[in-house]
Design an enzyme around this catalytic site. Structure first.
Site, PDB file in Angstrom:
ATOM      1  N   PRO A  56       6.357 -11.864 -37.223  1.00 57.35           N
ATOM      2  CA  PRO A  56       5.965 -12.874 -38.204  1.00 57.35           C
ATOM      3  C   PRO A  56       5.565 -12.220 -39.530  1.00 57.35           C
ATOM      4  O   PRO A  56       4.778 -11.283 -39.558  1.00 57.35           O
ATOM      5  CB  PRO A  56       4.760 -13.557 -37.544  1.00 57.35           C
ATOM      6  N   GLU A  57       6.158 -12.699 -40.621  1.00 54.44           N
ATOM      7  CA  GLU A  57       5.825 -12.207 -41.948  1.00 54.44           C
ATOM      8  C   GLU A  57       4.960 -13.246 -42.650  1.00 54.44           C
ATOM      9  O   GLU A  57       4.525 -14.219 -42.031  1.00 54.44           O
ATOM     10  CB  GLU A  57       7.111 -11.885 -42.717  1.00 54.44           C
ATOM     11  N   HIS A  67       2.174 -14.310 -20.052  1.00 56.44           N
ATOM     12  CA  HIS A  67       1.942 -13.530 -21.277  1.00 56.44           C
ATOM     13  C   HIS A  67       0.771 -14.057 -22.117  1.00 56.44           C
ATOM     14  O   HIS A  67       0.689 -13.772 -23.305  1.00 56.44           O
ATOM     15  CB  HIS A  67       3.200 -13.467 -22.149  1.00 56.44           C
ATOM     16  N   ARG A 125       4.936  -8.756 -25.932  1.00 48.47           N
ATOM     17  CA  ARG A 125       4.976  -7.295 -26.037  1.00 48.47           C
ATOM     18  C   ARG A 125       3.586  -6.659 -26.093  1.00 48.47           C
ATOM     19  O   ARG A 125       3.466  -5.441 -26.125  1.00 48.47           O
ATOM     20  CB  ARG A 125       5.798  -6.902 -27.263  1.00 48.47           C
ATOM     21  N   ARG A 175      15.821   0.565 -39.832  1.00 48.97           N
ATOM     22  CA  ARG A 175      15.784  -0.890 -39.960  1.00 48.97           C
ATOM     23  C   ARG A 175      17.125  -1.410 -40.464  1.00 48.97           C
ATOM     24  O   ARG A 175      17.667  -0.905 -41.454  1.00 48.97           O
ATOM     25  CB  ARG A 175      14.679  -1.325 -40.927  1.00 48.97           C
TER      26      ARG A 175
END
Length: 276
Positions: free
Chosen positions: A2-3, A93, A112, A264
């Site tokens: 998420p940015e 999770h 993660r 990237r």
């Protein structure tokens, strides 16, 4: 990951769901997420009885304003928050559960397990890690163009890596750096020291435009991102270069290219963003 637009969308939706609610207790199923204090029992004791008065954002971080503390939360790659009835079965999770006094739960899920939480005294959060080294993001009124320009022009790194550096400009990640550089007409491999002031102005203007448009669309859903109400973002329908490899450029119809920069995936149009 998420940015800024995704974190801002989460902030807005989450604030509607938990504002003015009080934390009764906390269950922690993956202690490594709690970075401060380093004793999870102390974390549980300190946060018990605290009311969530507001939720702010700093770059990609969420800041929960409590009575005497601020909970600084980073979602990393896959983290997400949701509000559920307290008697609803806990999903896989789910690593931290804040039980609220109204009977609902604020649950943190993270496939993660890379997310982090720091509980800090109110007023200390900007002077301690992880926020102390964080630059302002381009949507903040206190963002300094002169400092931004200085950091870029004194760097021999390529502009893609410079813009990913959260100590230079906060909030941008791989998606929005690619989109920003496309709108600015800047090749991702150009060194910061080679950029003129006017080119840096174009980069800043493009970043603001891109981020604001993405926020309006609720962010970008590429894989698993949803906001706190379970809704996906829609900005992926407006992406010019990110994820558009081998497709025609929306501006010139040249073919969108993909290269690797520091590991990237990086997308650009060779005609709209010439290297020379």
């Amino acid at each position: 990951m998420p940015e800024l637009p995704e974190v801002e969308t989460i902030r807005q939706t989450l604030k509607q769901l938990v504002s003015k609610k009080t934390i009764a207790s906390v269950d922690i199923f993956w202690p490594k997420i709690i970075q401060e204090p380093d004793d999870t029992a102390v974390f549980q004791q300190l946060i018990k009885g605290q009311t969530i008065h507001d939720i702010r954002r700093k770059g990609k971080f969420l800041l929960f304003d409590l009575d005497g503390y601020v909970l600084v939360s980073h979602l990393r790659m896959e983290g997400k928050y949701g509000v559920f009835p307290g008697d609803e079965e806990t999903a896989l999770h789910t690593h931290v559960v804040f039980h609220l006094t109204d009977g609902s739960d604020l649950r943190y899920q993270d496939v993660r397990k890379f997310g982090t939480m720091h509980l800090q005294k109110k007023g200390d959060e900007l002077n301690k890690k992880p926020l102390v080294l964080l630059a302002n993001d381009p949507l903040e009124p206190q963002f300094s163009f002169s400092l931004f320009k200085e950091k870029i022009q004194r760097s021999e790194r390529n502009i893609k890596n410079i813009l990913l550096d959260q100590s230079v400009i906060a909030g941008l990640g791989n998606i929005y750096v690619d989109e920003t550089l496309f709108l600015a007409g800047i090749h991702p491999l150009i060194k910061g020291s080679q950029l003129s002031e006017q080119q840096i102005v174009h980069i800043l203007e493009a970043s603001v435009l891109t981020l604001k448009d993405a926020i309006k669309q609720g962010g970008t859903t590429i894989r698993s991102y949803v906001n706190s109400q379970g809704q996906i973002g829609m900005f992926q329908q407006q992406l010019n270069v990110y994820g558009q490899t081998d497709k025609p450029c929306s501006h010139c119809e040249d073919t969108i290219m993909k290269i690797k920069i520091s590991g990237r995936g990086t997308h650009y149009c060779p005609s709209c963003q010439p290297l020379a």
